[in-house]
Design an enzyme around this catalytic site. Structure first.
Site, PDB file in Angstrom:
ATOM      1  N   ARG A   1       0.864  -1.191   0.000  1.00 50.30           N
ATOM      2  CA  ARG A   1       0.000   0.000   0.000  1.00 50.30           C
ATOM      3  C   ARG A   1       0.888   1.223   0.000  1.00 50.30           C
ATOM      4  O   ARG A   1       1.719   1.391   0.889  1.00 50.30           O
ATOM      5  CB  ARG A   1      -0.913   0.003   1.230  1.00 50.30           C
ATOM      6  CG  ARG A   1      -2.114   0.960   1.107  1.00 50.30           C
ATOM      7  CD  ARG A   1      -2.856   1.108   2.422  1.00 50.30           C
ATOM      8  NE  ARG A   1      -2.047   1.834   3.356  1.00 50.30           N
ATOM      9  CZ  ARG A   1      -1.923   1.529   4.658  1.00 50.30           C
ATOM     10  NH1 ARG A   1      -2.565   0.527   5.188  1.00 50.30           N
ATOM     11  NH2 ARG A   1      -1.147   2.253   5.431  1.00 50.30           N
TER      12      ARG A   1
ATOM     13  N   GLU B   1       8.107   0.724  11.420  1.00 53.00           N
ATOM     14  CA  GLU B   1       6.764   0.714  10.860  1.00 53.00           C
ATOM     15  C   GLU B   1       5.758   0.719  12.000  1.00 53.00           C
ATOM     16  O   GLU B   1       6.098   0.406  13.132  1.00 53.00           O
ATOM     17  CB  GLU B   1       6.539  -0.565  10.030  1.00 53.00           C
ATOM     18  CG  GLU B   1       7.529  -0.786   8.912  1.00 53.00           C
ATOM     19  CD  GLU B   1       7.419   0.262   7.835  1.00 53.00           C
ATOM     20  OE1 GLU B   1       6.302   0.759   7.590  1.00 53.00           O
ATOM     21  OE2 GLU B   1       8.446   0.618   7.256  1.00 53.00           O
TER      22      GLU B   1
HETATM   23  P1  ADP Z   1       4.890   4.295   9.672  1.00 53.83           P
HETATM   24  O1  ADP Z   1       5.697   3.267   8.974  1.00 53.83           O
HETATM   25  O2  ADP Z   1       5.075   4.323  11.136  1.00 53.83           O
HETATM   26  O3  ADP Z   1       3.450   4.256   9.262  1.00 53.83           O
HETATM   27  P2  ADP Z   1       5.002   6.774   8.177  1.00 53.83           P
HETATM   28  O4  ADP Z   1       6.136   7.235   7.373  1.00 53.83           O
HETATM   29  O5  ADP Z   1       3.798   6.336   7.434  1.00 53.83           O
HETATM   30  O6  ADP Z   1       5.517   5.668   9.182  1.00 53.83           O
HETATM   31  O7  ADP Z   1       4.592   7.936   9.171  1.00 53.83           O
HETATM   32  C1  ADP Z   1       3.559   7.797  10.113  1.00 53.83           C
HETATM   33  C2  ADP Z   1       2.608   8.975  10.028  1.00 53.83           C
HETATM   34  O8  ADP Z   1       3.323  10.202  10.218  1.00 53.83           O
HETATM   35  C3  ADP Z   1       1.936   9.121   8.682  1.00 53.83           C
HETATM   36  O9  ADP Z   1       0.757   8.354   8.630  1.00 53.83           O
HETATM   37  C4  ADP Z   1       1.660  10.610   8.631  1.00 53.83           C
HETATM   38  O10 ADP Z   1       0.487  10.922   9.371  1.00 53.83           O
HETATM   39  C5  ADP Z   1       2.841  11.205   9.365  1.00 53.83           C
HETATM   40  N1  ADP Z   1       3.912  11.578   8.422  1.00 53.83           N
HETATM   41  C6  ADP Z   1       4.910  10.773   7.987  1.00 53.83           C
HETATM   42  N2  ADP Z   1       5.701  11.414   7.113  1.00 53.83           N
HETATM   43  C7  ADP Z   1       5.208  12.652   6.987  1.00 53.83           C
HETATM   44  C8  ADP Z   1       5.587  13.792   6.224  1.00 53.83           C
HETATM   45  N3  ADP Z   1       6.652  13.766   5.434  1.00 53.83           N
HETATM   46  N4  ADP Z   1       4.828  14.896   6.336  1.00 53.83           N
HETATM   47  C9  ADP Z   1       3.751  14.934   7.163  1.00 53.83           C
HETATM   48  N5  ADP Z   1       3.349  13.905   7.902  1.00 53.83           N
HETATM   49  C10 ADP Z   1       4.059  12.762   7.831  1.00 53.83           C
HETATM   50 MG    MG Z   2       2.576   4.749   7.485  1.00 51.59          MG
END
Ligand code: ADP
Ligand code: MG
Length: 474
Positions: free
Chosen positions: A125, A368
């Site tokens: 996803r 994650e």
């Molecule tokens: P995980 O693997 O823990 O899901 P993510 O990279 O998806 O890590 O980040 C978790 C959450 O943090 C995302 O669902 C989003 O809400 C927020 N987030 C992550 N990266 C960004 C970004 N570059 N800008 C704004 N919000 C972010």
């Molecule tokens: Mg995420």
């Protein structure tokens, strides 16, 4: 972006009545989670949190996200097959990040022994936010791609009926008809089915690696049910069960409780806390086996944040997808700013920029599951601490995406109905199957919209921050 439902959001009494109707419909449709008190039992369940109204999403961005999904499938698949690229990309990270290092060890080990299976199944996803441009328009920017245990495809198949119901109660039948149908669970199951067929043993099973405490079981059951409807049987087992009762025969065919396994589908194994020494042994056994793994360990590594960051470096996509400039351009258009923190000038400069403008960056470790990233003051403190240490290479820096907030109600068991300012994250589910060098399936199979209040920087639905939603295309 305007809410679209402004006048409705002002009528508090009506919101409460609508919320009651919406919750009952969600329960009836099976938009369910086990409770945090009883995460191992389905005796008492509640609804999975969701928005009262679908949230507006520009159709062009939805289309763009769908259009680039097959490209992302190909890219993940290409990375997973490029051992040299994975090794080079992760070399600094695995020196400092134990979890990635353990995964990488298994990867090296299976490569050395020789991979027993030629069929590969990817269920991923790709997640995006809508960056607000200076001119008021919005741009699709990838947050990350999940290559293991990508969830909520099952529940997302059931939420359109809930939002249609809400709009129908309001006699907004035309609006209700605009809510897109969505069935990721079927598409994900079709991918598993294809892999199962290619494995080629009529009596073999699908082994779903499950957690002991699983609140999100109904999401997983949706896929299991689709498989059973195709006469493919699924057994749910924990890593502990694998280490006690699984075995390989001399052809490395996998047997669980005496039954042959065609496909291993991981809904566990993406976080350090999920691995005891015994569970690491179990993971190695599964990886060594002839069963099709979803994902195999290389594909899990292809989904790390460090790989994501390296993919955005100039020339890397061109190297991985040679002779496909249009694919490369579509992928690049969705990339936000991503910065390596490896020791050296480039990393020093990225840190200096983040310290000078902390609100514009996110610091991400190789984790994650939500709640691990650092923002604002916390990010500054971490960067100050890490700056002169090689430990910084286990993180990446990312440009912070700033979507335009809008009003909606986030419905949660036990919480009052009130309007809050929100932002959304769109996910597109991708499925591919490769046999040898040939991609025999490459599709997008549906979407997931998650919405959260703006005061939360991080965290998904499972983390208790975001709620399920549907895009209302405009
Ligand atoms: P995980 O693997 O823990 O899901 P993510 O990279 O998806 O890590 O980040 C978790 C959450 O943090 C995302 O669902 C989003 O809400 C927020 N987030 C992550 N990266 C960004 C970004 N570059 N800008 C704004 N919000 C972010
Ligand atoms: Mg995420």
């Amino acid at each position: 972006m305007a809410t679209g439902w402004e006048s409705l959001l002002r009528d508090e009494q009506q919101l409460e009545e609508l919320a009651r109707q919406a919750v009952d419909r969600a329960l009836a449709e099976g938009v369910l989670l086990r409770t945090s008190q009883e995460p191992s039992s389905s005796d008492v369940v509640s609804y999975a949190p969701f928005t009262l109204f679908p949230s507006l999403v520009p159709s062009a961005l939805l289309e763009q996200a769908y259009a680039v999904q097959m490209d992302f499938n190909m890219l993940v698949d290409a990375v997973s097959q490029d051992a040299a690229f994975l090794e080079q990309t992760l070399s600094s990270t695995i020196k400092r990040d134990n979890f990635t290092a353990r995964l990488f060890d298994i990867h090296k080990q299976v490569l050395k022994e020789g991979i027993a299976q030629t069929v590969f199944l990817g269920l991923n996803r790709s997640d995006y936010m809508f960056q607000r441009n200076a001119d008021g328009s919005a741009a699709l920017k990838q947050i990350e791609i999940n290559t293991i245990s990508a969830s909520f495809g099952g529940l997302a198949s059931r939420t359109p009926a809930v939002h249609r119901h809400v709009l129908n109660v309001l006699s907004k039948t035309q609006e209700a008809a605009k809510i897109l149908s969505n069935n990721p669970s079927k598409g994900l199951a079709l991918g598993i089915t294809r892999a199962w067929e290619l494995y080629g043993s009529a009596n073999a099973l699908v082994l779903l690696i499950a957690q002991e405490k699983e609140r999100n079981i109904f999401d997983q059951r949706a896929i299991e049910n689709e498989l059973l409807a195709r006469n493919i049987h699924v057994i749910r087992r924990r890593f502990e069960d694998v280490s006690e009762k699984a075995s390989l025969d001399q052809d490395r065919r996998l047997f669980m409780d005496g039954q042959e396994v065609a496909v291993v589908y991981f809904r566990d194994g993406y976080m350090p806390s999920q691995y005891s020494p015994q569970n690491w042994e179990a993971r190695l056994l599964l990886e060594r086996s002839r069963a099709v793994k979803c994902p195999d360990i290389a594909t899990q590594l292809a989904g790390t944040k460090k790989v994501q960051q390296e993919l955005s470096r100039m020339g890397v996509l061109e190297m991985l997808l040679p002779g496909q400039p249009e694919t490369v351009a579509r992928l690049h258009a969705t990339f936000a700013g991503l910065y390596s923190l490896d020791m050296g000038e480039e990393g020093d400069q990225a840190i200096a920029e983040a310290l000078a403008a902390p609100s514009q960056f996110v610091l991400k470790p190789q984790r994650e599951g939500g709640g691990n990233n650092l923002y604002g003051e916390e990010m500054v403190q971490a960067l100050e601490r890490l700056k002169d240490s090689e430990e910084r290479a286990s993180y990446i820096l990312m440009e912070k995406i700033e979507p335009e907030p809008f009003g909606n109600c986030l419905l949660r068991p036990g919480s009052p109905v009130r309007v809050v300012q929100c932002i959304s994250e769109l996910g597109i589910f991708g499925v591919y199957v490769r046999q040898g060098k040939t991609l025999v399936m490459n599709k997008h199979v549906g979407h997931l919209l998650r919405t959260k209040a703006i005061e939360h920087a991080d965290g998904g639905v499972a983390a208790g921050v975001a709620v399920l939603d549907n895009p209302y295309p405009v």
